[in-house]
Design a protein around this motif. Structure first.
Motif, PDB file in Angstrom:
ATOM      1  N   GLU A 315       0.764  -1.490  -0.107  1.00  0.00           N
ATOM      2  CA  GLU A 315      -0.053  -0.138  -0.321  1.00  0.00           C
ATOM      3  C   GLU A 315       1.016   1.233  -0.265  1.00  0.00           C
ATOM      4  N   THR A 316       0.846   2.649  -0.868  1.00  0.00           N
ATOM      5  CA  THR A 316       1.737   2.904  -0.920  1.00  0.00           C
ATOM      6  C   THR A 316       0.513   4.916  -1.077  1.00  0.00           C
ATOM      7  N   HIS A 317       0.778   5.598  -0.195  1.00  0.00           N
ATOM      8  CA  HIS A 317      -0.368   6.786   0.275  1.00  0.00           C
ATOM      9  C   HIS A 317       0.612   7.697  -1.108  1.00  0.00           C
ATOM     10  N   ILE A 318      -0.187   8.127  -1.934  1.00  0.00           N
ATOM     11  CA  ILE A 318       0.113   9.271  -3.006  1.00  0.00           C
ATOM     12  C   ILE A 318      -0.053  10.556  -2.161  1.00  0.00           C
ATOM     13  N   THR A 319      -1.533  10.666  -1.474  1.00  0.00           N
ATOM     14  CA  THR A 319      -1.487  12.370  -0.693  1.00  0.00           C
ATOM     15  C   THR A 319      -1.576  11.364   0.687  1.00  0.00           C
ATOM     16  N   PRO A 320      -1.618  12.282   1.677  1.00  0.00           N
ATOM     17  CA  PRO A 320      -2.500  11.491   3.453  1.00  0.00           C
ATOM     18  C   PRO A 320      -3.009  10.835   3.371  1.00  0.00           C
ATOM     19  N   THR A 321      -4.049  11.183   2.881  1.00  0.00           N
ATOM     20  CA  THR A 321      -5.846  10.759   2.396  1.00  0.00           C
ATOM     21  C   THR A 321      -5.431   9.765   1.000  1.00  0.00           C
ATOM     22  N   HIS A 322      -4.940   9.735   0.202  1.00  0.00           N
ATOM     23  CA  HIS A 322      -5.275   9.026  -1.079  1.00  0.00           C
ATOM     24  C   HIS A 322      -4.071   7.941  -1.285  1.00  0.00           C
ATOM     25  N   ARG A 323      -4.790   6.406  -1.155  1.00  0.00           N
ATOM     26  CA  ARG A 323      -3.719   5.382  -0.662  1.00  0.00           C
ATOM     27  C   ARG A 323      -4.292   4.112  -1.886  1.00  0.00           C
ATOM     28  N   VAL A 324      -3.153   3.429  -1.832  1.00  0.00           N
ATOM     29  CA  VAL A 324      -4.060   2.812  -3.430  1.00  0.00           C
ATOM     30  C   VAL A 324      -2.486   1.294  -3.414  1.00  0.00           C
ATOM     31  N   MET A 325      -2.920   0.239  -3.747  1.00  0.00           N
ATOM     32  CA  MET A 325      -1.869  -0.908  -3.988  1.00  0.00           C
ATOM     33  C   MET A 325      -1.608  -1.189  -5.612  1.00  0.00           C
ATOM     34  N   CYS A 326      -1.388  -1.079  -5.627  1.00  0.00           N
ATOM     35  CA  CYS A 326      -0.735  -0.592  -7.336  1.00  0.00           C
ATOM     36  C   CYS A 326       1.042  -0.993  -7.394  1.00  0.00           C
ATOM     37  N   TRP A 327       1.556  -2.002  -8.230  1.00  0.00           N
ATOM     38  CA  TRP A 327       2.556  -1.888  -9.107  1.00  0.00           C
ATOM     39  C   TRP A 327       2.615  -0.260  -9.666  1.00  0.00           C
ATOM     40  N   ARG A 328       1.920  -0.047 -10.980  1.00  0.00           N
ATOM     41  CA  ARG A 328       2.147   0.710 -12.030  1.00  0.00           C
ATOM     42  C   ARG A 328       0.996   2.069 -11.257  1.00  0.00           C
ATOM     43  N   TYR A 329       0.992   2.549 -10.030  1.00  0.00           N
ATOM     44  CA  TYR A 329      -0.261   4.032  -9.869  1.00  0.00           C
ATOM     45  C   TYR A 329       0.758   4.725 -10.463  1.00  0.00           C
ATOM     46  N   LYS A 330       1.986   5.402 -10.254  1.00  0.00           N
ATOM     47  CA  LYS A 330       1.871   6.155 -11.059  1.00  0.00           C
ATOM     48  C   LYS A 330       2.201   6.314 -12.570  1.00  0.00           C
ATOM     49  N   GLU A 331       2.191   5.251 -12.902  1.00  0.00           N
ATOM     50  CA  GLU A 331       2.037   5.829 -14.492  1.00  0.00           C
ATOM     51  C   GLU A 331       0.544   6.588 -14.702  1.00  0.00           C
ATOM     52  N   LEU A 332      -0.352   6.097 -14.134  1.00  0.00           N
ATOM     53  CA  LEU A 332      -1.249   6.203 -14.032  1.00  0.00           C
ATOM     54  C   LEU A 332      -2.336   7.358 -13.251  1.00  0.00           C
ATOM     55  N   VAL A 333      -1.323   7.646 -12.485  1.00  0.00           N
ATOM     56  CA  VAL A 333      -1.076   9.106 -12.013  1.00  0.00           C
ATOM     57  C   VAL A 333      -1.246  10.839 -12.509  1.00  0.00           C
ATOM     58  N   PRO A 334      -2.264  11.158 -12.957  1.00  0.00           N
ATOM     59  CA  PRO A 334      -2.401  12.047 -14.519  1.00  0.00           C
ATOM     60  C   PRO A 334      -1.287  13.559 -13.787  1.00  0.00           C
ATOM     61  N   ASN A 335      -0.233  13.770 -15.336  1.00  0.00           N
ATOM     62  CA  ASN A 335       1.215  14.142 -14.947  1.00  0.00           C
ATOM     63  C   ASN A 335       1.848  13.353 -13.630  1.00  0.00           C
ATOM     64  N   GLY A 336       2.087  11.987 -13.284  1.00  0.00           N
ATOM     65  CA  GLY A 336       2.798  11.509 -12.378  1.00  0.00           C
ATOM     66  C   GLY A 336       4.019  10.976 -13.009  1.00  0.00           C
TER      67      GLY A 336
END
Length: 336
Positions: A315-336
């Protein structure tokens, strides 16, 4: 960041397993979230992902061949923190909390209502047990609750048995029972499935009133993304017993970072685009819970899966309130 004073119920690393025929179904496999006071948490996901089991775990209404294996459920009551996971299912302490401070609207009203007692009797039973309200006062309160739910001729229908109510009326009667004691936490398992849109709006308005006037924390289980967009403050997306993404409603709906969340949103028709719009169904089906694949449970259905997905992502926290379980989440983040 939320403090304990803002939180009604904390769920941490909850694991609930079912045992049948010498096999173990890990229905919940490490679920964590908070139900905040005066806020609505919407839990979304396909059927069988663990939403209703989560609700049953909090209410201590799990069937006999199941148990909470790990984790904790803490109810932050005014009188102190109460570990719900440690209470006896049918013990006096849990019975005092269940229905009065933490209430639940069940998905199927036909099995939740007792067929041999009138609807009014069942509402008054809750008022008597939790609020010491009897006689004319309890009877008038039951009528008032049915009236608020939009049931015609409540003075007459209060004495009817459940089989004389339509499916939608039974659902409304059950919601009246749940709201009778103005609970601190309301768990609603698809509460408006059998209701028309006008009554749906009335029910959601009543739930919102509870939230505003009494600071009630609401956990709403639903498949309807329109309801999520309209009512949710926070959203948790469940898949195969895990919360794969969670955050505020704006973060999850406007900036989804898990392929499953994106797939759910892409499968919802958009009002006004007509019948020729491209609605993308999620390919495949959920795996057998008794024979789970290794790693990410969504990998076999995911368009972004790679070899690394054979290992369960952290589990990775993108922001203090937003978390996700995905290896490739950075590629799905807008402007990430």
């Amino acid at each position: 960041m939320s403090t304990t004073q803002d939180i009604a119920i904390s769920v941490r690393d909850l694991k609930t397993f079912f045992y049948t025929n010498n096999r173990c179904n890990k229905a919940l496999n490490g679920v964590s979230f908070d139900i905040k006071k005066g806020k609505t948490l919407c839990i979304v996901g396909e059927s069988g992902c663990g939403k209703s089991v989560t609700a049953a775990s909090i209410m201590q209404l799990l069937p006999t061949l199941s148990r909470i294996e790990q984790g904790e459920i803490i109810y932050h009551a005014d009188r102190g923190d109460i570990p719900l996971h440690a209470l006896e299912k049918n013990g006096r302490h849990m019975r005092r909390i269940r229905g009065a401070e933490i209430a639940m609207i069940f998905q199927d009203p036909m099995t939740a209502l007792n067929p041999v007692y009138s609807v009014g009797f069942q509402i008054k039973e809750s008022l008597k047990y939790h609020m010491r309200m009897v006689g004319r006062a309890a009877h008038d309160k039951a009528i008032s609750l049915l009236k608020e739910m939009g049931i015609a001729l409540p003075e007459k229908r209060v004495n009817d048995f459940p089989h004389r109510y339509s499916g939608g009326m039974r659902q409304r009667a059950m919601i009246a029972m749940a709201m009778a004691c103005n609970p601190k936490v309301l768990i609603a398992d698809e509460p408006t499935t059998a209701l028309d849109v006008t009554i749906q709006a009335q029910i959601f308005e009543l739930m919102d009133k509870l939230k505003r006037e009494h600071g009630t924390g609401i956990m709403l289980i639903t498949h309807d993304m329109g309801v999520v967009a309209e009512l949710a403050d926070d959203v948790a997306v469940m898949y195969m017993g895990n919360i794969v993404e969670a955050g505020t409603v704006d973060e999850v709906l406007r900036q989804p970072t898990h392929p499953y969340t994106k797939a759910l949103l892409a499968s919802v028709p958009v009002l006004g685009k007509g019948k020729n719009q491209d609605i993308k169904a999620i390919r495949g089906s959920t795996p057998d819970p008794l024979n789970r694949p290794k790693g990410c449970q969504f990998a076999d259905r995911c368009d972004f899966a790679v070899a690394q997905c054979q290992t369960m992502p952290e589990e990775t926290h993108i922001t203090p309130t937003h978390r996700v379980m995905c290896w490739r989440y950075k590629e799905l983040v807008p402007n990430g």
